[in-house]
Design an enzyme around this catalytic site. Structure first.
Site, PDB file in Angstrom:
ATOM      1  N   ARG A  16       0.832  -1.205   0.000  1.00  0.00           N
ATOM      2  CA  ARG A  16       0.000   0.000   0.000  1.00  0.00           C
ATOM      3  C   ARG A  16       0.867   1.255   0.000  1.00  0.00           C
ATOM      4  O   ARG A  16       0.957   1.975  -0.982  1.00  0.00           O
ATOM      5  CB  ARG A  16      -0.943  -0.022   1.219  1.00  0.00           C
ATOM      6  N   ASP A  17       1.560   1.510   1.081  1.00  0.00           N
ATOM      7  CA  ASP A  17       2.350   2.733   1.214  1.00  0.00           C
ATOM      8  C   ASP A  17       3.547   2.728   0.273  1.00  0.00           C
ATOM      9  O   ASP A  17       4.007   3.772  -0.171  1.00  0.00           O
ATOM     10  CB  ASP A  17       2.814   2.883   2.664  1.00  0.00           C
ATOM     11  N   HIS A 208       5.898   4.666  12.697  1.00  0.00           N
ATOM     12  CA  HIS A 208       5.962   4.586  11.235  1.00  0.00           C
ATOM     13  C   HIS A 208       6.983   5.633  10.766  1.00  0.00           C
ATOM     14  O   HIS A 208       6.641   6.800  10.594  1.00  0.00           O
ATOM     15  CB  HIS A 208       4.568   4.874  10.665  1.00  0.00           C
ATOM     16  N   HIS A 210       9.929   7.207   8.165  1.00  0.00           N
ATOM     17  CA  HIS A 210      10.431   7.270   6.794  1.00  0.00           C
ATOM     18  C   HIS A 210      11.922   7.564   6.852  1.00  0.00           C
ATOM     19  O   HIS A 210      12.417   8.166   7.804  1.00  0.00           O
ATOM     20  CB  HIS A 210       9.693   8.350   6.003  1.00  0.00           C
ATOM     21  N   CYS A 241       5.338   9.565   0.748  1.00  0.00           N
ATOM     22  CA  CYS A 241       4.052  10.239   0.912  1.00  0.00           C
ATOM     23  C   CYS A 241       3.718  11.013  -0.356  1.00  0.00           C
ATOM     24  O   CYS A 241       4.460  11.924  -0.736  1.00  0.00           O
ATOM     25  CB  CYS A 241       4.096  11.206   2.097  1.00  0.00           C
ATOM     26  N   ASN A 250      10.252   4.767   2.652  1.00  0.00           N
ATOM     27  CA  ASN A 250       9.859   4.270   3.963  1.00  0.00           C
ATOM     28  C   ASN A 250      11.049   3.583   4.631  1.00  0.00           C
ATOM     29  O   ASN A 250      12.031   3.222   3.978  1.00  0.00           O
ATOM     30  CB  ASN A 250       8.747   3.227   3.801  1.00  0.00           C
TER      31      ASN A 250
END
Length: 302
Positions: A16-17, A208, A210, A241, A250
């Site tokens: 997803r990310d 989370h 990055h 993002c 990430n």
């Protein structure tokens, strides 16, 4: 030297990310094959897609098809991001295990990302959480821009705590605190976490990070010392993002797993299978992934 946990939970957000920032459409069959490889690696949690409108994130327009095509490991939770009730309904139809809601700690980023103010976002998410719980689904919450916003700069810790408390009061099971643009540094993390712990229970908190500026692993180490044992990561360091310019990369799952295993901390993840899954997706994308582990693998092949 350090007080560290014996075991850490890593939640894979690459499908997803990681993929949402890719401009070239990744074929559906390759997404499914990649997630199936990830499922074999020992993860307890994989976030496989997002049920958002295709115009916002075209790369994830096939979320429904992906959800119904992957081979599900009974030991793995398969989760998806949902922005509203329509997204939740679509996710529920596919038998998703867990849904995630999201918002920002900074007003401007929230408006850019969700097209709503923070106050306007609360009732939308509250409705989603309520319905998901009625359907016996677990719910995860994401708070973005915890350590800095691309539009507002520093975000007050009190603001982060207020948004976090509001989400937890809705009944979510876990809250992931995001360094959305990769600006956090170890000293900042060391300062912020104790202040948040005064108001939040860390047994329901994940981090989370990055790696935009190369400090993600260092930030993990500080978080471990503060009792955090759950971390989001993306295999190979894929992603970023889409609403924050330059916020690529990430925290790489493979680098994180390697570091933790070298430190004697269990993750339940098979490093060899991670390499195979990472190698597969970088061939699909026709690019080398930025993680150190993938760079080593690529050099060994030369």
């Amino acid at each position: 030297m350090l007080e560290l946990p014996d075991k850490v939970t890593i939640k894979e957000v690459g499908p997803r990310d990681g993929l949402q920032n890719e401009s070239e459409e990744v074929p559906f069959k390759d997404k499914v094959a990649w997630i199936d490889l990830l499922s074999e690696a020992g993860y307890s949690y994989i976030e496989f897609s997002s049920f958002v409108h295709p115009k916002w994130i075209p790369q994830l327009k096939d979320a429904r098809s992906v959800a119904t095509s992957i081979r599900r490991n009974p030991e793995t939770t398969y989760a998806a991001l949902v922005p509203n009730m329509k997204g939740l309904e679509a996710a529920l139809e596919t038998g998703v295990d867990e849904v995630s809601v999201f918002m920002s700690a900074s007003e401007t980023h929230n408006k850019k990302n969700i097209n709503k103010s923070i106050e306007e976002t609360y009732p939308v998410l509250e409705e989603v959480v309520k319905m998901a719980k009625q359907e016996s689904k677990t719910v995860r919450g994401y708070v973005s821009t915890v350590f800095g916003c691309p539009y507002e700069g520093d975000v007050p810790v009190e603001q982060v705590a207020e948004v976090s408390e509001k989400l937890l009061s809705m009944g979510i099971d876990e809250l992931s605190l995001g360094d959305t643009i990769g600006v956090a540094n170890p000293k900042q993390v060391d300062d912020v976490l104790p202040r948040l712990q005064e108001r939040l229970s860390f047994d329901r908190i994940a981090m989370h990070f990055h790696n935009t500026r190369g400090m993600a692993l260092a930030n993990v180490l500080v978080s471990l010392q503060h009792g955090i044992t759950t971390f989001d990561a993306s295999l190979g360091g894929l992603g970023g993002c889409p609403y924050a310019k330059g916020a690529s990369g990430n925290l790489a799952t493979d680098d994180l797993v390697h570091m933790l295993h070298k430190m004697g901390i269990e993750t339940g993840i098979d490093e060899q299978k991670l390499k195979e899954a990472g190698d597969y997706i970088q061939k699909v994308l026709k690019q080398s992934l930025p993680s150190h582990q993938m760079q080593v693998l690529n050099k060994e092949r030369v």
